[in-house]
Write a protein that holds these residues in place. Structure first.
Motif, PDB file in Angstrom:
ATOM      1  N   THR A   1      11.903   9.253  -0.051  1.00 56.21           N
ATOM      2  CA  THR A   1      10.787   8.482  -0.435  1.00 56.21           C
ATOM      3  C   THR A   1      11.401   7.823  -1.732  1.00 56.21           C
ATOM      4  OG1 THR A   1       9.072   9.842   0.521  1.00 56.21           O
ATOM      5  CG2 THR A   1       8.400   8.341  -1.430  1.00 56.21           C
ATOM      6  N   ALA A   2      12.171   8.180  -2.508  1.00 53.21           N
ATOM      7  CA  ALA A   2      12.629   7.631  -3.581  1.00 53.21           C
ATOM      8  C   ALA A   2      13.595   6.556  -3.059  1.00 53.21           C
ATOM      9  CB  ALA A   2      13.433   8.710  -4.287  1.00 53.21           C
ATOM     10  N   ALA A   3      14.381   6.602  -2.029  1.00 53.63           N
ATOM     11  CA  ALA A   3      15.103   5.506  -1.743  1.00 53.63           C
ATOM     12  C   ALA A   3      14.338   4.437  -0.988  1.00 53.63           C
ATOM     13  CB  ALA A   3      15.975   6.101  -0.672  1.00 53.63           C
ATOM     14  N   VAL A   4      13.108   4.700  -0.408  1.00 51.83           N
ATOM     15  CA  VAL A   4      12.451   3.863   0.143  1.00 51.83           C
ATOM     16  C   VAL A   4      11.768   2.995  -0.818  1.00 51.83           C
ATOM     17  CG1 VAL A   4      10.150   3.504   1.418  1.00 51.83           C
ATOM     18  CG2 VAL A   4      11.865   4.921   2.380  1.00 51.83           C
ATOM     19  N   GLU A   5      11.434   3.520  -2.181  1.00 46.71           N
ATOM     20  CA  GLU A   5      10.826   2.636  -3.008  1.00 46.71           C
ATOM     21  C   GLU A   5      11.740   1.632  -3.498  1.00 46.71           C
ATOM     22  OE1 GLU A   5       8.943   3.158  -7.690  1.00 46.71           O
ATOM     23  OE2 GLU A   5      10.171   4.772  -6.929  1.00 46.71           O
ATOM     24  N   VAL A   6      13.091   1.979  -3.525  1.00 44.76           N
ATOM     25  CA  VAL A   6      14.001   0.723  -3.728  1.00 44.76           C
ATOM     26  C   VAL A   6      14.266  -0.114  -2.663  1.00 44.76           C
ATOM     27  CG1 VAL A   6      16.457   0.320  -4.508  1.00 44.76           C
ATOM     28  CG2 VAL A   6      15.167   2.206  -5.548  1.00 44.76           C
ATOM     29  N   LEU A   7      14.264   0.531  -1.312  1.00 43.68           N
ATOM     30  CA  LEU A   7      14.575  -0.254  -0.225  1.00 43.68           C
ATOM     31  C   LEU A   7      13.625  -1.278  -0.029  1.00 43.68           C
ATOM     32  CD1 LEU A   7      15.899   2.498   2.146  1.00 43.68           C
ATOM     33  CD2 LEU A   7      17.198   0.226   1.381  1.00 43.68           C
ATOM     34  N   PHE A   8      12.465  -0.928  -0.447  1.00 39.16           N
ATOM     35  CA  PHE A   8      11.193  -2.001  -0.023  1.00 39.16           C
ATOM     36  C   PHE A   8      11.320  -3.323  -0.893  1.00 39.16           C
ATOM     37  CE2 PHE A   8       7.733   0.681   1.896  1.00 39.16           C
ATOM     38  CZ  PHE A   8       7.562  -0.173   3.015  1.00 39.16           C
ATOM     39  N   SER A   9      11.982  -3.348  -2.023  1.00 46.23           N
ATOM     40  CA  SER A   9      12.219  -4.386  -2.815  1.00 46.23           C
ATOM     41  C   SER A   9      13.309  -5.299  -2.083  1.00 46.23           C
ATOM     42  CB  SER A   9      12.801  -3.984  -4.083  1.00 46.23           C
ATOM     43  OG  SER A   9      14.112  -3.366  -4.196  1.00 46.23           O
ATOM     44  N   GLN A  10      13.974  -4.643  -1.040  1.00 47.56           N
ATOM     45  CA  GLN A  10      15.016  -5.454  -0.155  1.00 47.56           C
ATOM     46  C   GLN A  10      14.917  -5.839   1.064  1.00 47.56           C
ATOM     47  OE1 GLN A  10      18.403  -2.787  -0.638  1.00 47.56           O
ATOM     48  NE2 GLN A  10      18.387  -2.304  -2.683  1.00 47.56           N
ATOM     49  N   TYR A  11      13.572  -5.228   1.480  1.00 48.21           N
ATOM     50  CA  TYR A  11      13.468  -5.137   2.849  1.00 48.21           C
ATOM     51  C   TYR A  11      13.338  -6.607   3.559  1.00 48.21           C
ATOM     52  CZ  TYR A  11       8.488  -6.860   3.228  1.00 48.21           C
ATOM     53  OH  TYR A  11       7.015  -7.474   3.181  1.00 48.21           O
TER      54      TYR A  11
ATOM     55  N   GLU B   1       0.817  -1.124   0.019  1.00 47.96           N
ATOM     56  CA  GLU B   1      -0.043   0.106   0.059  1.00 47.96           C
ATOM     57  C   GLU B   1       0.833   1.190  -0.137  1.00 47.96           C
ATOM     58  OE1 GLU B   1      -3.602   0.085   1.908  1.00 47.96           O
ATOM     59  OE2 GLU B   1      -4.011  -2.067   2.044  1.00 47.96           O
ATOM     60  N   THR B   2       1.799   1.332   0.570  1.00 44.16           N
ATOM     61  CA  THR B   2       2.804   2.594   0.472  1.00 44.16           C
ATOM     62  C   THR B   2       3.244   2.498  -0.872  1.00 44.16           C
ATOM     63  OG1 THR B   2       3.527   1.903   2.786  1.00 44.16           O
ATOM     64  CG2 THR B   2       4.872   3.350   1.605  1.00 44.16           C
ATOM     65  N   LEU B   3       3.648   1.511  -1.636  1.00 42.98           N
ATOM     66  CA  LEU B   3       4.142   1.465  -2.897  1.00 42.98           C
ATOM     67  C   LEU B   3       3.138   2.116  -3.687  1.00 42.98           C
ATOM     68  CD1 LEU B   3       6.446  -1.535  -3.206  1.00 42.98           C
ATOM     69  CD2 LEU B   3       7.324   0.671  -2.841  1.00 42.98           C
ATOM     70  N   ASP B   4       1.956   1.675  -3.502  1.00 39.48           N
ATOM     71  CA  ASP B   4       0.876   2.140  -4.554  1.00 39.48           C
ATOM     72  C   ASP B   4       0.666   3.573  -4.309  1.00 39.48           C
ATOM     73  OD1 ASP B   4       0.100  -0.345  -4.998  1.00 39.48           O
ATOM     74  OD2 ASP B   4      -1.483  -0.513  -3.851  1.00 39.48           O
ATOM     75  N   LEU B   5       0.872   4.133  -2.937  1.00 37.32           N
ATOM     76  CA  LEU B   5       0.949   5.624  -2.862  1.00 37.32           C
ATOM     77  C   LEU B   5       1.945   6.417  -3.671  1.00 37.32           C
ATOM     78  CD1 LEU B   5       0.164   6.091   0.821  1.00 37.32           C
ATOM     79  CD2 LEU B   5      -1.554   6.416  -0.746  1.00 37.32           C
ATOM     80  N   ILE B   6       3.022   5.605  -3.763  1.00 35.47           N
ATOM     81  CA  ILE B   6       4.181   6.215  -4.526  1.00 35.47           C
ATOM     82  C   ILE B   6       4.155   6.402  -5.793  1.00 35.47           C
ATOM     83  CG2 ILE B   6       6.710   5.924  -4.864  1.00 35.47           C
ATOM     84  CD1 ILE B   6       6.977   4.916  -2.011  1.00 35.47           C
ATOM     85  N   CYS B   7       3.366   5.249  -6.365  1.00 39.32           N
ATOM     86  CA  CYS B   7       3.182   5.032  -7.481  1.00 39.32           C
ATOM     87  C   CYS B   7       2.164   5.892  -8.145  1.00 39.32           C
ATOM     88  CB  CYS B   7       2.557   3.440  -7.915  1.00 39.32           C
ATOM     89  SG  CYS B   7       2.338   3.247  -9.671  1.00 39.32           S
TER      90      CYS B   7
END
Length: 334
Positions: A321-331, A289-295
């Motif tokens: 937030t830009a970093a978080v978008e990538v970090l979520f793929s690594q979490y 849901e966080t990534l949906d908001l960013i998208c």
């Protein structure tokens, strides 16, 4: 390999050499770039740690320092093939030990915990909790203490691998966790918070910082399960069912202004914390849901709890937030 560019082509690698990026932005960009080059990430983190040898200038410096310690130690223990000499590793760990002692000696108060004076803007912007804490001495320090406890735990692990004297750290961390639970655990609400937060503000509210201790594995499994139930309680589902766990803070409905803010950076920490206790379904929902908001809205620093852009913002891109978008793929690895 994770690309360095995000959905709107922010090149995080350029942030590493930027003269205008804050230390926290550079640390987050470095960690998000780790899959491309662990060596480059370790180099940036070492530079950050070396730059922090003097007393931190402010609490934002503390946050950047803790993230640097956490991720340097995490990478050298989890990725031993990363190209960094044993001498450089030990030298950096000794620097971390020196900084740990300085922070413990100069920032801890009589209750055994860190006392901060101000929140970094990335964590505090538009936060209604600040109106409450104006009545108190110092701001809520759950987040800063959580990061320090996690940094100490990572330093204990890395220091043990490299045969450093970590006995004082083990004792100090156990004491901080004990003091943290004694001071902040609220049995009635099933999360961590100050009782004064509940009485100083006329409306009921929920604050995400009360769940972030999951990130540092501070609560017992029993406490963590109570926190999950607190998080999923129906009273926190407002605004057409938008889950309140997306919100850094929440105030009872019935007011004209949007409430929030939803902070992608805090949500990233929350998702990691939930996975620490095997709450995988909720963690993955926070992520998606966080990534949906960013998208939908781009790299905003914060959103409303109804899933919109925060009003009256300049629209400036948030590097965090830009970093978080990538970090979520690594979490899964954090």
């Amino acid at each position: 390999m994770q690309p360095l560019t995000t959905t709107i082509d922010i090149d995080l690698k350029e942030v590493l050499s930027s003269g205008t990026a804050t230390p926290l932005q550079q640390v987050l960009a470095a960690v998000a770039s780790a899959d491309d080059s662990y060596e480059e990430t370790l180099k940036v983190l070492r530079q950050m740690l070396e730059a922090g040898t003097a007393a931190p200038k402010n609490d934002e410096s503390l946050v950047a320092l803790f993230f640097s310690m956490i991720n340097f130690c995490r990478i050298i223990t989890g990725h031993p093939t990363a190209s960094i000499s044993s001498e450089d590793t030990v030298e950096t760990l000794l620097l971390c030990l020196k900084q740990y002692n300085h922070i413990f000696d100069h920032y801890t108060s009589d209750d055994g915990l860190l006392q901060v004076q101000s929140w970094p803007p990335v964590f505090a912007a538009e936060d209604p909790l600040l109106r409450i804490t104006e009545q108190e001495n110092g701001l809520p320090d759950l987040l800063t203490n959580t990061l320090f406890i996690r940094a100490t735990a990572e330093l204990i692990k890395a220091g043990g691998v490299h045969k450093l004297n970590i006995a004082p750290l083990i004792e100090g961390n156990e004491l901080m966790i004990y003091c943290f639970n004694e001071k902040y655990w609220n049995e009635n609400t099933g999360n961590y918070q100050r009782d004064s937060w509940l009485t100083a503000f006329p409306d009921r509210f929920f604050h995400l910082s009360g769940l972030l201790p999951l990130y540092a594995k501070i609560p017992t499994q029993e406490k963590a399960e109570a926190m999950l139930q607190h998080l999923l309680h129906p009273r926190y589902l407002e605004n057409d069912g938008k889950p309140a766990y997306l919100c850094a803070s929440w105030i009872q409905s019935g007011q004209s202004d949007p409430t929030g803010p939803v902070s992608p950076l805090l949500n990233w920490l929350l998702a990691i914390g939930l996975r620490n206790y095997d709450f995988v379904v909720t963690a993955d929902q926070v992520k998606s849901e966080t990534l949906d908001l960013i998208c939908k809205h781009g790299h905003c620093a914060i959103f409303t709890n109804s899933g919109d852009r925060w009003p009256n913002k300049s629209g400036e891109t948030s590097i965090e937030t830009a970093a978080v978008e990538v970090l979520f793929s690594q979490y899964l690895r954090h």
